[in-house]
Design an enzyme around this catalytic site. Sequence first.
Site, PDB file in Angstrom:
ATOM      1  N   LYS A 140      59.231   1.877   9.845  1.00 11.05           N
ATOM      2  CA  LYS A 140      58.611   0.644   9.370  1.00 11.05           C
ATOM      3  C   LYS A 140      57.094   0.821   9.311  1.00 11.05           C
ATOM      4  O   LYS A 140      56.444   0.930  10.337  1.00 11.05           O
ATOM      5  CB  LYS A 140      58.919  -0.542  10.274  1.00 11.05           C
ATOM      6  CG  LYS A 140      58.404  -1.854   9.670  1.00 11.05           C
ATOM      7  CD  LYS A 140      58.395  -3.012  10.639  1.00 11.05           C
ATOM      8  CE  LYS A 140      57.123  -3.109  11.440  1.00 11.05           C
ATOM      9  NZ  LYS A 140      55.903  -3.402  10.664  1.00 11.05           N
ATOM     10  N   GLY A 160      50.674   1.827  18.213  1.00  5.81           N
ATOM     11  CA  GLY A 160      50.100   0.503  18.032  1.00  5.81           C
ATOM     12  C   GLY A 160      49.400   0.054  19.301  1.00  5.81           C
ATOM     13  O   GLY A 160      48.932   0.876  20.080  1.00  5.81           O
ATOM     14  N   SER A 161      49.387  -1.257  19.510  1.00  2.72           N
ATOM     15  CA  SER A 161      48.613  -1.786  20.634  1.00  2.72           C
ATOM     16  C   SER A 161      49.342  -1.594  21.957  1.00  2.72           C
ATOM     17  O   SER A 161      50.578  -1.524  22.007  1.00  2.72           O
ATOM     18  CB  SER A 161      48.341  -3.273  20.424  1.00  2.72           C
ATOM     19  OG  SER A 161      49.536  -3.997  20.606  1.00  2.72           O
ATOM     20  N   THR A 162      48.553  -1.529  23.034  1.00  4.24           N
ATOM     21  CA  THR A 162      49.129  -1.416  24.369  1.00  4.24           C
ATOM     22  C   THR A 162      49.985  -2.630  24.692  1.00  4.24           C
ATOM     23  O   THR A 162      51.050  -2.523  25.295  1.00  4.24           O
ATOM     24  CB  THR A 162      48.002  -1.234  25.404  1.00  4.24           C
ATOM     25  OG1 THR A 162      47.411   0.059  25.190  1.00  4.24           O
ATOM     26  CG2 THR A 162      48.520  -1.305  26.824  1.00  4.24           C
ATOM     27  N   GLY A 208      53.227  -2.225  23.029  1.00  6.27           N
ATOM     28  CA  GLY A 208      53.884  -1.084  23.678  1.00  6.27           C
ATOM     29  C   GLY A 208      54.586  -1.491  24.966  1.00  6.27           C
ATOM     30  O   GLY A 208      55.700  -1.059  25.246  1.00  6.27           O
ATOM     31  N   GLU A 222      52.346   5.599  21.480  1.00  4.61           N
ATOM     32  CA  GLU A 222      50.937   5.969  21.333  1.00  4.61           C
ATOM     33  C   GLU A 222      50.176   4.665  21.234  1.00  4.61           C
ATOM     34  O   GLU A 222      50.259   3.965  20.229  1.00  4.61           O
ATOM     35  CB  GLU A 222      50.707   6.800  20.058  1.00  4.61           C
ATOM     36  CG  GLU A 222      51.517   8.081  19.976  1.00  4.61           C
ATOM     37  CD  GLU A 222      51.073   9.129  20.969  1.00  4.61           C
ATOM     38  OE1 GLU A 222      50.026   8.936  21.635  1.00  4.61           O
ATOM     39  OE2 GLU A 222      51.782  10.136  21.107  1.00  4.61           O
ATOM     40  N   CYS A 281      42.571   4.611  17.469  1.00  6.92           N
ATOM     41  CA  CYS A 281      42.907   4.367  18.875  1.00  6.92           C
ATOM     42  C   CYS A 281      42.100   5.268  19.800  1.00  6.92           C
ATOM     43  O   CYS A 281      41.818   4.918  20.935  1.00  6.92           O
ATOM     44  CB  CYS A 281      44.400   4.569  19.102  1.00  6.92           C
ATOM     45  SG  CYS A 281      45.036   6.070  18.381  1.00  6.92           S
ATOM     46  N   GLU A 299      39.636  -2.828  23.936  1.00  7.01           N
ATOM     47  CA  GLU A 299      39.646  -2.102  22.682  1.00  7.01           C
ATOM     48  C   GLU A 299      39.295  -3.060  21.546  1.00  7.01           C
ATOM     49  O   GLU A 299      39.951  -4.077  21.350  1.00  7.01           O
ATOM     50  CB  GLU A 299      41.023  -1.496  22.448  1.00  7.01           C
ATOM     51  CG  GLU A 299      41.071  -0.634  21.216  1.00  7.01           C
ATOM     52  CD  GLU A 299      42.411   0.056  21.054  1.00  7.01           C
ATOM     53  OE1 GLU A 299      43.443  -0.558  21.330  1.00  7.01           O
ATOM     54  OE2 GLU A 299      42.411   1.234  20.630  1.00  7.01           O
TER      55      GLU A 299
END
Lengths: 486, 302
Positions: free
Chosen positions: A191, A243-245, A248, A265, A299, A396
């Site tokens: 995706k 993507g974002s923490t 995640g 990641e 990132c 971030e």
Amino acid sequence: MKTKDKSESSWNLSPAPESTDHIQLKKRYEHFINGKFVKPVKGKYFATINPATEVKLAEVAEGTIEDVNKAVNAARSAYENVWSVMPALERAKYIYRIARMIQERAKEFAIIESLDGGKPIRESRDIDIPLAANHFFYHAGWADKLEYAFPNKNPQPLGVVGQIIPWNFPLLMASWKIAPALATGNTVILKPAETTPLTALKLAELIQDSGLPDGVVNIITGAGETGAAIVNHPEINKIAFTGSTQVGKIINKTVAGTQKKVTLELGGKAANIIFEDAAIDQAVEGIVNGIYFNQGHVCCAGSRLFVQESIFETVVKKLKHRLESLIVGDPLDKNTDVGAINSKEQLKTINDYIEIGKQEGALMYQSSCTLPSKGNWCKPTLFLNVSQSHTIAQEEIFGPVLAIQTFRTIEEVISKANNTPYGLSAGVWTDKGSKIFNLTHQLQAGVIWANTYNKFDPASPFGGYKESGLGREGGLHGLAAYLNLK
Amino acid sequence: MSKGVKYKNEKRLEILKTYKIYIGGKFPRTESGRYYNPLDSKGNILGNICLSSRKDFRNAVVAARSASVGWSARTAFNRSQILYRLGEILEGRRAQFIEELKIQGSTSAKAEKEVNNSIDRLIYYAGWCDKYQQIFSSVNPVSSSYYNFSVCEPMGVVAIIAPEENSLIGLVSVIAPVVAGGNTCVVLASESKPLCSVTFAEVINSSDVPGGVINILTGNAKELAGHFSSHMDVNAIIYSRTDKEELKNIQINASENMKRVFYWKSDWFSVKAQNPYKIRDLQEIKTTWHPIEQIGGAGSGY
């Protein structure tokens, strides 16, 4: 597009926009399932927009659980009947073929990447697309050599893998995910991000043309809900997410208690450290590349700069000068250094952080460039008078915003650099070899650039310590993410 | 201990052992003051065993974290010798461990095998200390003029819920690969068979392993698993019991700070239970780039 009108400089470059005449974009794209473009079951579509002009580029299908089910069935059948039973060298040859075809169509991919995502054509042409092709080429060769990678093990594919990728390196992330999955004998449901689906869909066309067996790669477009349908699907054996923490962590909780393997990641807040004995001009270039590359939508961006006190003034002076010379504007212009911010939402996030930075007492400096009137833009920004507790030094931002701090001793900078929940990357600038090894050893990060920054390669493992993720992608180490090491 | 419960006139009074926990190279009692009484197969009390608390665990994590820098900085060769020394000292105390395993319900033959295997397992991992790095590291042929290499680095502090059965070989098998790789750990020992875990702490304490590198708690997994998995200064957690629901909760809690979670199940007596991939599990891969002055080497053109 000329973005600067500076009377003191006679070095302004004439616009050199890349032509878009020869690229082929359809008005509407469907899901790519089982080797065919198929309409979404619920019949919904959404627009993908050029962030530099706000012009609609195309419509893409909005994926639902029904579409994901179809893709999973196709991927499962392709896995069991074709891909896992095919001789490994044949598998390799298909992947090589995809690599070659990307090289042949590189220019079209580069232009569409810049149109859909806003990144400078110089970057999509010289970095994103060549690296994407290289990822396929590199991994293809592993397909029939996996038993050499893991001594005393019998590596087996996992089955059907679900892959969810971000908008900052759309085609590169797609190939970064698909290539190792295919080489290790898995089939894929990918995706792409909702703001940058086009190059993945062009890749689907290329895959169709390549003759890759139906169902080996399936591409479903959509936003978070489509991603959740993939993550939750019981028939998917592995989730790979970039993507974002925040997301995640949600994914990791969702798959808890299941047999699904996961690689993540996630975010970063990298320290870029410059010592007084560094080659200063070279380091300043590295700092600029570290944070303004891809508008800071990286990132592993070097978003926290640590400057040794003795050279603080020199470095800041040179940085400001360099900031002024960055060309911000039309992503398709070959002279552009900093392109458009990927989306309105992201621009708001960045502007909110800039506001917080000012409110918390940091001193902002921005390039005096003029920005185009339409589209999403952010001037290259740096902050002085930053301390560890400032929000802009902790969170971030994912934009062209640099937080600068100073330090005196090695111990001090190591402790400041490591004082973050993230651990993706770091940079060190010094001409002293032993100092480099001391620093690179002690910095808690998965990728360390010494006297360079933001370099990537398919042979080089990438991934974070701590809350920056789980597992590695790329190189020999990345293969483990897609294998059951019996 | 069970022998001591009955007082026999003709024999000298046996000295009963006080089983305490092991934190930072010291043997405190649990700060909670709580105890539990595991039983042997005949229903006799094995001892007053510390029922460790959340606070004990937090103290142990502090000890493990402060020991982490020094332990990971030791040379691999030095770690190798210290693990070997652990094996040496365990060898010298075989009889005591065999006796304890028998008190906990093992047969003579099985107890002897368990102790022998445990010693051999320590020697096996001692040998890996200065070798796994070469097996799992790489120099990466990047397509530009950079020197690029990837090495293993210990994750840091590892929380371990040790196997409930095989209280010695299970314990040794989960600790050895973790510390061989330069990590420090906090271990929850077998609840029903805790005796040799505490005695093993004495082996650790007399064998050059710096205080805090291995910390051993006794107590209840249901109570402690949540704390083990949610502590924000723990880098990884190993679960080696059988409760799938407990494992799921550990995975959920661990997501908060992205602890690496490993589910280690094995026939601990078998040689298949030992391999360098167990050391590898608790390693991060760090990749370093540096330019090389070789302009001709640049370019990945096609």
